[in-house]
Design a protein around this motif. Structure first.
Motif, PDB file in Angstrom:
ATOM      1  N   ILE A 209       0.855  -1.194   0.000  1.00 27.30           N
ATOM      2  CA  ILE A 209       0.000   0.000   0.000  1.00 27.30           C
ATOM      3  C   ILE A 209       0.887   1.239   0.000  1.00 27.30           C
ATOM      4  O   ILE A 209       1.901   1.285   0.703  1.00 27.30           O
ATOM      5  N   ASP A 210       0.499   2.234  -0.756  1.00 31.67           N
ATOM      6  CA  ASP A 210       1.237   3.499  -0.731  1.00 31.67           C
ATOM      7  C   ASP A 210       1.330   4.017   0.703  1.00 31.67           C
ATOM      8  O   ASP A 210       0.338   4.017   1.443  1.00 31.67           O
ATOM      9  N   ALA A 211       2.529   4.456   1.100  1.00 33.44           N
ATOM     10  CA  ALA A 211       2.753   4.860   2.491  1.00 33.44           C
ATOM     11  C   ALA A 211       1.842   6.013   2.901  1.00 33.44           C
ATOM     12  O   ALA A 211       1.334   6.051   4.030  1.00 33.44           O
ATOM     13  N   ASN A 212       1.622   6.953   2.011  1.00 31.29           N
ATOM     14  CA  ASN A 212       0.740   8.081   2.343  1.00 31.29           C
ATOM     15  C   ASN A 212      -0.708   7.627   2.500  1.00 31.29           C
ATOM     16  O   ASN A 212      -1.445   8.132   3.358  1.00 31.29           O
ATOM     17  N   ALA A 213      -1.105   6.646   1.692  1.00 29.92           N
ATOM     18  CA  ALA A 213      -2.460   6.112   1.824  1.00 29.92           C
ATOM     19  C   ALA A 213      -2.633   5.413   3.171  1.00 29.92           C
ATOM     20  O   ALA A 213      -3.684   5.521   3.811  1.00 29.92           O
ATOM     21  N   GLU A 214      -1.599   4.699   3.612  1.00 28.86           N
ATOM     22  CA  GLU A 214      -1.663   4.044   4.919  1.00 28.86           C
ATOM     23  C   GLU A 214      -1.826   5.077   6.033  1.00 28.86           C
ATOM     24  O   GLU A 214      -2.644   4.893   6.946  1.00 28.86           O
ATOM     25  N   VAL A 215      -1.064   6.148   5.956  1.00 22.39           N
ATOM     26  CA  VAL A 215      -1.171   7.203   6.970  1.00 22.39           C
ATOM     27  C   VAL A 215      -2.590   7.768   7.012  1.00 22.39           C
ATOM     28  O   VAL A 215      -3.163   7.986   8.089  1.00 22.39           O
ATOM     29  N   ARG A 216      -3.178   7.979   5.842  1.00 19.45           N
ATOM     30  CA  ARG A 216      -4.539   8.534   5.797  1.00 19.45           C
ATOM     31  C   ARG A 216      -5.547   7.559   6.405  1.00 19.45           C
ATOM     32  O   ARG A 216      -6.472   7.977   7.120  1.00 19.45           O
ATOM     33  N   ILE A 217      -5.384   6.274   6.135  1.00 20.16           N
ATOM     34  CA  ILE A 217      -6.285   5.273   6.720  1.00 20.16           C
ATOM     35  C   ILE A 217      -6.205   5.316   8.239  1.00 20.16           C
ATOM     36  O   ILE A 217      -7.219   5.349   8.939  1.00 20.16           O
ATOM     37  N   VAL A 218      -4.986   5.315   8.760  1.00 19.01           N
ATOM     38  CA  VAL A 218      -4.784   5.317  10.209  1.00 19.01           C
ATOM     39  C   VAL A 218      -5.335   6.597  10.831  1.00 19.01           C
ATOM     40  O   VAL A 218      -6.041   6.557  11.859  1.00 19.01           O
ATOM     41  N   GLU A 219      -5.041   7.735  10.238  1.00 21.19           N
ATOM     42  CA  GLU A 219      -5.499   9.011  10.799  1.00 21.19           C
ATOM     43  C   GLU A 219      -7.023   9.102  10.806  1.00 21.19           C
ATOM     44  O   GLU A 219      -7.619   9.601  11.766  1.00 21.19           O
ATOM     45  N   ARG A 220      -7.650   8.609   9.749  1.00 14.30           N
ATOM     46  CA  ARG A 220      -9.120   8.646   9.673  1.00 14.30           C
ATOM     47  C   ARG A 220      -9.734   7.790  10.776  1.00 14.30           C
ATOM     48  O   ARG A 220     -10.702   8.186  11.432  1.00 14.30           O
ATOM     49  N   ILE A 221      -9.153   6.615  11.000  1.00 17.78           N
ATOM     50  CA  ILE A 221      -9.674   5.727  12.048  1.00 17.78           C
ATOM     51  C   ILE A 221      -9.470   6.347  13.426  1.00 17.78           C
ATOM     52  O   ILE A 221     -10.377   6.329  14.272  1.00 17.78           O
ATOM     53  N   GLU A 222      -8.292   6.880  13.672  1.00 15.15           N
ATOM     54  CA  GLU A 222      -8.015   7.481  14.982  1.00 15.15           C
ATOM     55  C   GLU A 222      -8.967   8.643  15.258  1.00 15.15           C
ATOM     56  O   GLU A 222      -9.454   8.807  16.391  1.00 15.15           O
ATOM     57  N   GLU A 223      -9.245   9.444  14.230  1.00 12.07           N
ATOM     58  CA  GLU A 223     -10.142  10.585  14.429  1.00 12.07           C
ATOM     59  C   GLU A 223     -11.566  10.120  14.715  1.00 12.07           C
ATOM     60  O   GLU A 223     -12.248  10.682  15.583  1.00 12.07           O
ATOM     61  N   ARG A 224     -12.004   9.058  14.036  1.00 15.89           N
ATOM     62  CA  ARG A 224     -13.386   8.606  14.220  1.00 15.89           C
ATOM     63  C   ARG A 224     -13.575   7.838  15.515  1.00 15.89           C
ATOM     64  O   ARG A 224     -14.585   8.015  16.219  1.00 15.89           O
ATOM     65  N   LEU A 225     -12.601   6.985  15.865  1.00 15.52           N
ATOM     66  CA  LEU A 225     -12.784   6.076  16.995  1.00 15.52           C
ATOM     67  C   LEU A 225     -12.126   6.559  18.286  1.00 15.52           C
ATOM     68  O   LEU A 225     -12.456   6.077  19.365  1.00 15.52           O
ATOM     69  N   GLY A 226     -11.145   7.429  18.177  1.00 12.80           N
ATOM     70  CA  GLY A 226     -10.612   8.067  19.372  1.00 12.80           C
ATOM     71  C   GLY A 226      -9.543   7.300  20.125  1.00 12.80           C
ATOM     72  O   GLY A 226      -9.264   7.616  21.282  1.00 12.80           O
ATOM     73  N   TYR A 227      -8.938   6.296  19.499  1.00 11.23           N
ATOM     74  CA  TYR A 227      -7.816   5.615  20.143  1.00 11.23           C
ATOM     75  C   TYR A 227      -6.678   5.456  19.139  1.00 11.23           C
ATOM     76  O   TYR A 227      -6.901   5.453  17.925  1.00 11.23           O
ATOM     77  N   PRO A 228      -5.425   5.357  19.650  1.00  6.62           N
ATOM     78  CA  PRO A 228      -4.280   5.260  18.739  1.00  6.62           C
ATOM     79  C   PRO A 228      -4.241   3.921  18.010  1.00  6.62           C
ATOM     80  O   PRO A 228      -4.555   2.877  18.581  1.00  6.62           O
ATOM     81  N   VAL A 229      -3.849   3.983  16.744  1.00  6.47           N
ATOM     82  CA  VAL A 229      -3.722   2.802  15.889  1.00  6.47           C
ATOM     83  C   VAL A 229      -2.308   2.778  15.333  1.00  6.47           C
ATOM     84  O   VAL A 229      -1.809   3.792  14.832  1.00  6.47           O
ATOM     85  N   VAL A 230      -1.654   1.629  15.429  1.00  5.28           N
ATOM     86  CA  VAL A 230      -0.295   1.502  14.913  1.00  5.28           C
ATOM     87  C   VAL A 230      -0.199   0.237  14.070  1.00  5.28           C
ATOM     88  O   VAL A 230      -0.698  -0.822  14.464  1.00  5.28           O
ATOM     89  N   THR A 231       0.379   0.365  12.892  1.00  7.15           N
ATOM     90  CA  THR A 231       0.615  -0.811  12.058  1.00  7.15           C
ATOM     91  C   THR A 231       1.915  -1.478  12.489  1.00  7.15           C
ATOM     92  O   THR A 231       2.770  -0.869  13.141  1.00  7.15           O
ATOM     93  N   ALA A 232       2.075  -2.733  12.092  1.00  6.22           N
ATOM     94  CA  ALA A 232       3.304  -3.459  12.441  1.00  6.22           C
ATOM     95  C   ALA A 232       4.532  -2.763  11.879  1.00  6.22           C
ATOM     96  O   ALA A 232       5.553  -2.665  12.560  1.00  6.22           O
ATOM     97  N   THR A 233       4.441  -2.265  10.642  1.00 12.62           N
ATOM     98  CA  THR A 233       5.611  -1.600  10.057  1.00 12.62           C
ATOM     99  C   THR A 233       5.922  -0.292  10.765  1.00 12.62           C
ATOM    100  O   THR A 233       7.089   0.044  10.956  1.00 12.62           O
ATOM    101  N   ALA A 234       4.889   0.445  11.170  1.00 13.82           N
ATOM    102  CA  ALA A 234       5.135   1.677  11.926  1.00 13.82           C
ATOM    103  C   ALA A 234       5.795   1.358  13.258  1.00 13.82           C
ATOM    104  O   ALA A 234       6.675   2.095  13.732  1.00 13.82           O
ATOM    105  N   ALA A 235       5.385   0.250  13.882  1.00 12.52           N
ATOM    106  CA  ALA A 235       6.004  -0.168  15.141  1.00 12.52           C
ATOM    107  C   ALA A 235       7.465  -0.544  14.928  1.00 12.52           C
ATOM    108  O   ALA A 235       8.327  -0.234  15.766  1.00 12.52           O
ATOM    109  N   ILE A 236       7.767  -1.215  13.817  1.00 11.88           N
ATOM    110  CA  ILE A 236       9.155  -1.573  13.527  1.00 11.88           C
ATOM    111  C   ILE A 236       9.987  -0.321  13.315  1.00 11.88           C
ATOM    112  O   ILE A 236      11.108  -0.208  13.842  1.00 11.88           O
ATOM    113  N   ARG A 237       9.469   0.635  12.552  1.00 12.77           N
ATOM    114  CA  ARG A 237      10.214   1.884  12.328  1.00 12.77           C
ATOM    115  C   ARG A 237      10.468   2.592  13.650  1.00 12.77           C
ATOM    116  O   ARG A 237      11.556   3.128  13.891  1.00 12.77           O
ATOM    117  N   TRP A 238       9.480   2.603  14.522  1.00  7.60           N
ATOM    118  CA  TRP A 238       9.644   3.222  15.839  1.00  7.60           C
ATOM    119  C   TRP A 238      10.741   2.514  16.632  1.00  7.60           C
ATOM    120  O   TRP A 238      11.605   3.156  17.242  1.00  7.60           O
TER     121      TRP A 238
END
Length: 254
Positions: A88-117
């Motif tokens: 998936i395009d990296a920017n598209a992934e960021v948009r998916i995560v941000e949209r979910i966090e805004e709607r549901l109100g809790y932090p969401v992290v993908t496995a790859t984002a966790a690895i980068r961290w």
């Protein structure tokens, strides 16, 4: 963390998304995370026969998948599929995560984002990848980590004998040992055992203190989720792993 308290999960309520046939994510996170953390697991599903499309569907359909939780709001949610991010395009992934966090109100992290961290926490720049994927997905993984700014020194495939990514689920830790040991002899900062479906904790538990760090998708995800809910990096999981892998008394030999 929220102000809610549960009889089970008084430390934190952690949400986990795992691919529909993946038997490893939940098992390893239950071992790594402290007993005070409860896991609320939902299945990432796709009806596609194409392995690559299935992986895309898991991430592109994540918002709908989270409706399985109904009114439950975990303190943090981990998307337990590494391969999806490679396709998936990296920017598209960021948009998916941000949209979910805004709607549901809790932090969401993908496995790859966790690895980068985790790599950033270690200051790791030169890495090597043990890949249990078919060639096309291995190449996508190479492009992902190179595009993320890392010096990817080597990608070593772990052959599953199939082009279907679900064949990863038949692997054991020992299947990854030759690749992990070979990559560990390189002049690098970290070896990444990619793929949440490949068991890896026994390898990491056996790793020497010297040499490059040995990381896995699931270990990084657990560490990042702990950080997001205000907990230190999990400790004590090696003893829980030993208990989980111990022979069952009275069980018939297999």
């Amino acid at each position: 963390m929220s102000g809610r308290r549960y009889d089970y999960g008084r430390t934190a309520m952690i949400g986990i998304g795992t691919p529909q046939a993946n038997p490893t994510v939940e098992a390893e996170l239950r071992i790594i995370l402290p007993p005070g953390c409860a896991l609320a697991v939902n299945r990432l599903t796709s009806s596609s026969d194409d392995p690559m499309q299935r992986l895309r569907d898991y991430l592109e359909g994540l918002e709908a998948s989270l409706d399985q939780y109904d009114t439950l709001r975990p303190d943090a949610y981990g998307f337990g599929c590494t391969g999806s991010s490679y396709l998936i395009d990296a920017n598209a992934e960021v948009r998916i995560v941000e949209r979910i966090e805004e709607r549901l109100g809790y932090p969401v992290v993908t496995a790859t984002a966790a690895i980068r961290w985790q790599l950033a926490q270690l200051g790791a720049k030169r890495i090597a990848l043990a890949s249990p994927y078919p060639p096309a997905l291995s190449e996508a993984a190479r492009a992902y980590w190179t595009g993320a700014g890392f010096d990817l020194v080597e990608v070593r495939r772990i052959d599953t004998g199939s082009g279907d990514t679900r064949s990863i689920y038949t692997l054991g830790s020992e299947d990854a040992r030759p690749a992990a040991e070979a990559l560990g002899r390189l002049e690098i900062d970290a070896v990444l055992l990619s793929g949440t479906g490949m068991p890896s904790l026994a390898l990491i538990a056996d790793a020497a203190d010297s040499g490059p760090a040995l990381l896995s998708s699931n270990l990084c995800l657990a560490n990042r989720l702990s950080d997001l809910v205000g907990l230190p990096a999990p400790t004590g999981w090696r003893s829980r792993l030993a208990e989980a892998l111990a022979p069952i008394k009275g069980a018939p030999a297999r």
